[in-house]
Design a protein around this motif. Structure first.
Motif, PDB file in Angstrom:
ATOM      1  N   GLU A  25       0.838  -1.198   0.000  1.00 44.53           N
ATOM      2  CA  GLU A  25       0.000   0.000   0.000  1.00 44.53           C
ATOM      3  C   GLU A  25       0.872   1.247   0.000  1.00 44.53           C
ATOM      4  OE1 GLU A  25      -3.440   2.220   2.666  1.00 44.53           O
ATOM      5  OE2 GLU A  25      -2.519   0.390   3.421  1.00 44.53           O
ATOM      6  N   PHE A  26       0.466   2.218  -0.826  1.00 44.61           N
ATOM      7  CA  PHE A  26       1.018   3.563  -0.735  1.00 44.61           C
ATOM      8  C   PHE A  26       0.030   4.305   0.152  1.00 44.61           C
ATOM      9  CE2 PHE A  26       2.357   2.474  -5.248  1.00 44.61           C
ATOM     10  CZ  PHE A  26       3.613   2.052  -4.871  1.00 44.61           C
ATOM     11  N   PRO A  27       0.310   4.414   1.461  1.00 41.08           N
ATOM     12  CA  PRO A  27      -0.685   4.934   2.407  1.00 41.08           C
ATOM     13  C   PRO A  27      -0.929   6.429   2.253  1.00 41.08           C
ATOM     14  CG  PRO A  27       1.404   4.574   3.520  1.00 41.08           C
ATOM     15  CD  PRO A  27       1.584   4.092   2.103  1.00 41.08           C
ATOM     16  N   ALA A  28      -1.940   6.923   2.949  1.00 39.22           N
ATOM     17  CA  ALA A  28      -2.222   8.367   2.969  1.00 39.22           C
ATOM     18  C   ALA A  28      -0.943   9.081   3.368  1.00 39.22           C
ATOM     19  CB  ALA A  28      -3.337   8.669   3.961  1.00 39.22           C
ATOM     20  N   GLY A  29      -0.630  10.161   2.692  1.00 40.09           N
ATOM     21  CA  GLY A  29       0.581  10.901   2.993  1.00 40.09           C
ATOM     22  C   GLY A  29       1.795  10.423   2.217  1.00 40.09           C
ATOM     23  N   TYR A  30       1.649   9.327   1.447  1.00 42.94           N
ATOM     24  CA  TYR A  30       2.763   8.813   0.643  1.00 42.94           C
ATOM     25  C   TYR A  30       3.155   9.856  -0.399  1.00 42.94           C
ATOM     26  CZ  TYR A  30       5.414   5.770  -2.496  1.00 42.94           C
ATOM     27  OH  TYR A  30       6.396   5.221  -3.279  1.00 42.94           O
ATOM     28  N   HIS A  31       4.441  10.035  -0.597  1.00 42.11           N
ATOM     29  CA  HIS A  31       4.933  10.981  -1.601  1.00 42.11           C
ATOM     30  C   HIS A  31       5.256  10.250  -2.895  1.00 42.11           C
ATOM     31  CE1 HIS A  31       5.169  13.636   1.858  1.00 42.11           C
ATOM     32  NE2 HIS A  31       5.188  14.622   0.984  1.00 42.11           N
ATOM     33  N   TYR A  32       4.389  10.428  -3.874  1.00 48.47           N
ATOM     34  CA  TYR A  32       4.578   9.833  -5.193  1.00 48.47           C
ATOM     35  C   TYR A  32       5.652  10.639  -5.925  1.00 48.47           C
ATOM     36  CZ  TYR A  32       0.213   7.197  -4.583  1.00 48.47           C
ATOM     37  OH  TYR A  32      -0.758   6.348  -4.136  1.00 48.47           O
ATOM     38  N   CYS A  33       6.542   9.953  -6.638  1.00 46.96           N
ATOM     39  CA  CYS A  33       7.618  10.608  -7.377  1.00 46.96           C
ATOM     40  C   CYS A  33       7.458  10.328  -8.872  1.00 46.96           C
ATOM     41  CB  CYS A  33       8.968  10.097  -6.883  1.00 46.96           C
ATOM     42  SG  CYS A  33      10.371  10.881  -7.711  1.00 46.96           S
ATOM     43  N   PHE A  34       7.385  11.397  -9.660  1.00 51.57           N
ATOM     44  CA  PHE A  34       7.184  11.265 -11.105  1.00 51.57           C
ATOM     45  C   PHE A  34       8.173  12.120 -11.880  1.00 51.57           C
ATOM     46  CE2 PHE A  34       2.847  10.570  -9.456  1.00 51.57           C
ATOM     47  CZ  PHE A  34       2.482   9.416 -10.135  1.00 51.57           C
ATOM     48  N   ASP A  35       8.392  11.733 -13.139  1.00 52.24           N
ATOM     49  CA  ASP A  35       8.934  12.646 -14.132  1.00 52.24           C
ATOM     50  C   ASP A  35       7.701  13.272 -14.774  1.00 52.24           C
ATOM     51  OD1 ASP A  35      11.469  11.759 -13.570  1.00 52.24           O
ATOM     52  OD2 ASP A  35      11.708  10.584 -15.400  1.00 52.24           O
ATOM     53  N   VAL A  36       7.689  14.593 -14.924  1.00 53.99           N
ATOM     54  CA  VAL A  36       6.530  15.282 -15.509  1.00 53.99           C
ATOM     55  C   VAL A  36       6.948  16.019 -16.774  1.00 53.99           C
ATOM     56  CG1 VAL A  36       5.327  15.529 -13.293  1.00 53.99           C
ATOM     57  CG2 VAL A  36       6.836  17.359 -14.080  1.00 53.99           C
ATOM     58  N   LYS A  37       5.991  16.137 -17.704  1.00 55.61           N
ATOM     59  CA  LYS A  37       6.254  16.792 -18.981  1.00 55.61           C
ATOM     60  C   LYS A  37       5.229  17.887 -19.204  1.00 55.61           C
ATOM     61  CE  LYS A  37       6.155  15.858 -23.943  1.00 55.61           C
ATOM     62  NZ  LYS A  37       5.145  16.876 -24.161  1.00 55.61           N
ATOM     63  N   ASP A  38       5.690  19.021 -19.697  1.00 57.33           N
ATOM     64  CA  ASP A  38       4.825  20.135 -20.054  1.00 57.33           C
ATOM     65  C   ASP A  38       3.923  19.708 -21.204  1.00 57.33           C
ATOM     66  OD1 ASP A  38       3.662  22.549 -20.755  1.00 57.33           O
ATOM     67  OD2 ASP A  38       5.549  23.629 -21.006  1.00 57.33           O
ATOM     68  N   SER A  39       2.611  19.922 -21.082  1.00 57.60           N
ATOM     69  CA  SER A  39       1.663  19.555 -22.139  1.00 57.60           C
ATOM     70  C   SER A  39       1.878  20.365 -23.414  1.00 57.60           C
ATOM     71  CB  SER A  39       0.223  19.771 -21.671  1.00 57.60           C
ATOM     72  OG  SER A  39      -0.036  18.995 -20.547  1.00 57.60           O
ATOM     73  N   GLN A  40       2.444  21.571 -23.269  1.00 55.55           N
ATOM     74  CA  GLN A  40       2.587  22.485 -24.412  1.00 55.55           C
ATOM     75  C   GLN A  40       3.953  22.418 -25.088  1.00 55.55           C
ATOM     76  OE1 GLN A  40      -0.342  24.017 -25.126  1.00 55.55           O
ATOM     77  NE2 GLN A  40      -1.064  22.953 -23.302  1.00 55.55           N
ATOM     78  N   SER A  41       4.919  21.703 -24.488  1.00 57.75           N
ATOM     79  CA  SER A  41       6.267  21.658 -25.073  1.00 57.75           C
ATOM     80  C   SER A  41       6.914  20.326 -24.718  1.00 57.75           C
ATOM     81  CB  SER A  41       7.119  22.811 -24.538  1.00 57.75           C
ATOM     82  OG  SER A  41       7.508  22.543 -23.202  1.00 57.75           O
ATOM     83  N   ASP A  42       8.193  20.202 -25.076  1.00 58.00           N
ATOM     84  CA  ASP A  42       8.922  18.972 -24.760  1.00 58.00           C
ATOM     85  C   ASP A  42       9.648  19.054 -23.424  1.00 58.00           C
ATOM     86  OD1 ASP A  42       8.149  17.755 -27.095  1.00 58.00           O
ATOM     87  OD2 ASP A  42       9.886  18.463 -28.229  1.00 58.00           O
ATOM     88  N   GLU A  43       9.427  20.145 -22.711  1.00 59.46           N
ATOM     89  CA  GLU A  43      10.139  20.350 -21.455  1.00 59.46           C
ATOM     90  C   GLU A  43       9.687  19.341 -20.396  1.00 59.46           C
ATOM     91  OE1 GLU A  43      11.394  23.934 -18.502  1.00 59.46           O
ATOM     92  OE2 GLU A  43      10.310  24.390 -20.339  1.00 59.46           O
ATOM     93  N   THR A  44      10.668  18.758 -19.706  1.00 63.63           N
ATOM     94  CA  THR A  44      10.349  17.795 -18.648  1.00 63.63           C
ATOM     95  C   THR A  44      11.070  18.184 -17.369  1.00 63.63           C
ATOM     96  OG1 THR A  44      12.178  16.358 -19.294  1.00 63.63           O
ATOM     97  CG2 THR A  44      10.029  15.844 -20.231  1.00 63.63           C
ATOM     98  N   ARG A  45      10.560  17.695 -16.277  1.00 71.29           N
ATOM     99  CA  ARG A  45      11.222  17.853 -14.993  1.00 71.29           C
ATOM    100  C   ARG A  45      11.213  16.478 -14.325  1.00 71.29           C
ATOM    101  NH1 ARG A  45       9.690  22.998 -11.673  1.00 71.29           N
ATOM    102  NH2 ARG A  45      10.502  23.959 -13.558  1.00 71.29           N
TER     103      ARG A  45
END
Length: 169
Positions: A25-45
């Protein structure tokens, strides 16, 4: 209802091979970690953390989200809100089915979730009744292994994999 056009509902699916494990279980308060991408460009973080417990006011709006950021070239804020997709998501629980489990939904505006990284904070329950908290499923590439005192069994999680899918309501 103009806002709905730029909103995407993404669902995090996970699966793993369990040995004498009942659930993760990823319990309440769990910090999810993602790579995110801008919907309008190729920029990612990369390596962006977000939690359902965080509530952030959106600028120039009455809305709130669980995560808000701005890409350097963007004028608008991008946001993510955690959502339980009724009849689909498991609110962070992965069972022992060995099949893809829809863990959590994310309502995304202005960004997309590219990749999920499991981090410290998961709760593992064995079939024998033991519970381990604050487990890091990414610590060892071979998997996570323990011994269940209650059941007298070795327990393990291997081949932990996740994917992010667009949800069509």
């Amino acid at each position: 209802m103009q806002r709905l056009h730029n909103m995407v509902l993404l669902v995090l699916y996970c699966k793993a091979e369990f040995e004498n494990v009942a659930s993760v279980e990823f319990p309440a308060g769990y910090h999810y970690c993602f790579d995110v991408k801008d919907s309008q460009s190729d920029e990612t973080r990369e390596g962006v953390f977000m939690s359902a417990d965080d509530v952030v006011e959106m600028e120039n709006s009455r809305g709130e989200a669980n995560f808000v950021m701005k890409f350097p070239d963007s004028k608008k804020q991008a946001s993510v809100s955690f959502v339980d997709v009724k009849g689909l998501t498991t609110k962070g629980v992965i069972d022992a089915s060995g099949t893809w489990v829809p863990v959590m939904g994310f309502e995304c505006r202005g960004l997309e979730l590219e990749k999920f990284y499991p981090t410290k904070g998961a709760t593992v329950k064995s079939e024998g009744g033991s519970t381990w908290r604050d487990v890091d499923l990414s610590e060892d590439p071979d998997g996570w292994f323990e011994y269940c005192e209650n059941g007298g069994d070795s327990v393990g999680i291997t081949e932990f994999t996740c994917e992010i899918r667009k949800h069509k309501a």
